[in-house]
Structures are given as structure tokens and as C-alpha cells.
Design an enzyme around this catalytic site. Structure first.
Site, mmCIF file in Angstrom:
data_model
loop_
_atom_site.group_PDB
_atom_site.id
_atom_site.type_symbol
_atom_site.label_atom_id
_atom_site.label_comp_id
_atom_site.label_asym_id
_atom_site.label_seq_id
_atom_site.Cartn_x
_atom_site.Cartn_y
_atom_site.Cartn_z
ATOM 1 N N LEU A 138 0.817 -1.212 0.000
ATOM 2 C CA LEU A 138 0.000 0.000 0.000
ATOM 3 C C LEU A 138 0.853 1.266 0.000
ATOM 4 O O LEU A 138 1.857 1.343 0.702
ATOM 5 C CB LEU A 138 -0.848 -0.026 1.276
ATOM 6 C CG LEU A 138 -1.863 1.093 1.453
ATOM 7 C CD1 LEU A 138 -3.164 0.695 0.786
ATOM 8 C CD2 LEU A 138 -2.096 1.360 2.923
ATOM 9 N N HIS A 139 0.464 2.244 -0.785
ATOM 10 C CA HIS A 139 1.138 3.547 -0.734
ATOM 11 C C HIS A 139 0.176 4.639 -1.149
ATOM 12 O O HIS A 139 -0.558 4.495 -2.115
ATOM 13 C CB HIS A 139 2.408 3.562 -1.595
ATOM 14 C CG HIS A 139 2.216 3.044 -2.989
ATOM 15 N ND1 HIS A 139 2.032 1.706 -3.276
ATOM 16 C CD2 HIS A 139 2.164 3.681 -4.183
ATOM 17 C CE1 HIS A 139 1.892 1.544 -4.580
ATOM 18 N NE2 HIS A 139 1.954 2.722 -5.164
#
Ligand SMILES: [Zn+2]
Length: 180
Positions: A138-139
Site C-alpha cells: 500500500l502507498h
């Protein structure tokens, strides 16, 4: 009848500035793209193990960190990543949600303070099908925007953007973050 025109040296300026984005070529070629979804192949797991300068880390929080995008859409394009190798927003803990949100908010303030960005695109691409380059980790993207920053720039704007070297941008933002 005149002689054919011969171009000497680099030629005549044509009044059209060039926007060089060589960093995008690395992205297009797929450099650093993980070959599988494991932690060992994951750039967002590797970055925190590097020193700030080499990893382009702007700030390290308790559960998440802030890093410059190696292939920025605009100068100052940051990403907020949890340290944990999780893919989906539904998988992160309440504490991670809070810290991601807090770091995103601070990132906006810091970028504004050093660059006067006119606006931002904030977002997470969830899954490769939705455009996530590194879908396994995730980013949150924080992309500063300026009037006319991308669209039609070479044609209409005749504006030369000078993308700073990423190392200079990192130093600038990291210093401003300390004072935020
Ligand atoms: Zn990871």
C-alpha cells in the site's frame, strides 16, 4: 538560387523549451519492478532499510514513512507507506490509518511551505488493475500540482520546468518537515 541550409553545431534555438524527464524512462522500462509479490522483492519494504539520502526518505514515522517517488509525476511527488507489507487499505490497522492520514496532511503542509503548490492529487491505487505500480504494498500518493504543470506545457505554455534533482528535493522537504 541559394545554397541549401546547413545546420551547424546544435542548430538554431526554436523557441520551444524541452522538458526532459529521463526518470520516467526508467519507469517505462520497468526498472525496479518487483518480479513477485514477496517482501524481499518489494521496494517499499527495502526503502526503510536504506539511509534517508539513498532511499529518498523524507520522514520516518512510527508505523509509516514518507518517501519521494522515484518516478515523479511532478516535482515533490511523495508517497506515504506503512512499514508493513500490506496490499489493501482494508488490511491496515486503525493506528496505521491514523498515521497515514496524519503524514499525508503534514506532507501537504510541507510541500506547500517549500513550493507553494496550487493543489494536490491524493490517492491510492488499489490493485494492479487500478493502476498500482507496486500493488503488493500500500502507498498513498501525494502529488503537488501547479497551474499548467503537465497539460500541453510544451505546446501552449512554452514553459520550461526544471525538475530538481531528486536528492535536492529530498533534502529540501526533509529539512522543512523537521520544522513543521
Ligand atoms: Zn512491501
Amino acid at each position: 538560387m541559394t545554397d541549401p541550409v546547413r545546420q551547424q553545431g546544435v542548430g538554431e534555438p526554436d523557441d520551444l523549451d524541452r522538458l526532459w524527464t529521463p526518470h520516467r524512462m526508467a519507469y517505462i522500462r520497468g526498472e525496479n519492478k518487483p518480479t513477485d509479490e514477496s517482501t524481499g522483492e518489494c521496494p517499499f519494504c527495502q526503502v526503510p532499510t536504506m539511509d534517508d539520502e539513498y532511499g529518498l526518505v523524507v520522514h520516518r514515522g512510527e508505523l509509516a514513512y514518507v518517501v519521494l517517488n522515484l518516478y515523479p509525476y511532478s516535482p515533490g511527488h511523495l508517497m506515504v507507506c506503512p512499514y508493513r507489507h500490506v496490499a489493501d487499505y482494508t488490511e491496515i490497522t486503525d493506528a496505521e490509518v491514523v498515521e497515514l492520514a496524519d503524514l499525508t496532511r503534514t506532507a501537504m503542509r510541507v510541500i506547500r511551505s517549500v513550493s507553494g503548490a496550487g493543489g494536490f492529487n491524493l490517492g491510492m491505487n488499489q490493485g494492479a488493475i487500478a493502476g498500482a505500480g507496486i500493488a503488493a504494498h500500500l502507498h498513498q500518493h501525494v502529488v503537488p500540482r501547479w497551474p499548467g504543470d503537465q497539460n500541453f506545457m510544451p505546446i501552449i505554455g512554452r514553459t520550461k520546468t526544471l525538475p530538481e534533482l531528486l536528492s535536492d528535493t529530498r533534502a529540501l522537504l526533509a529539512e522543512a518537515w523537521k520544522n513543521s
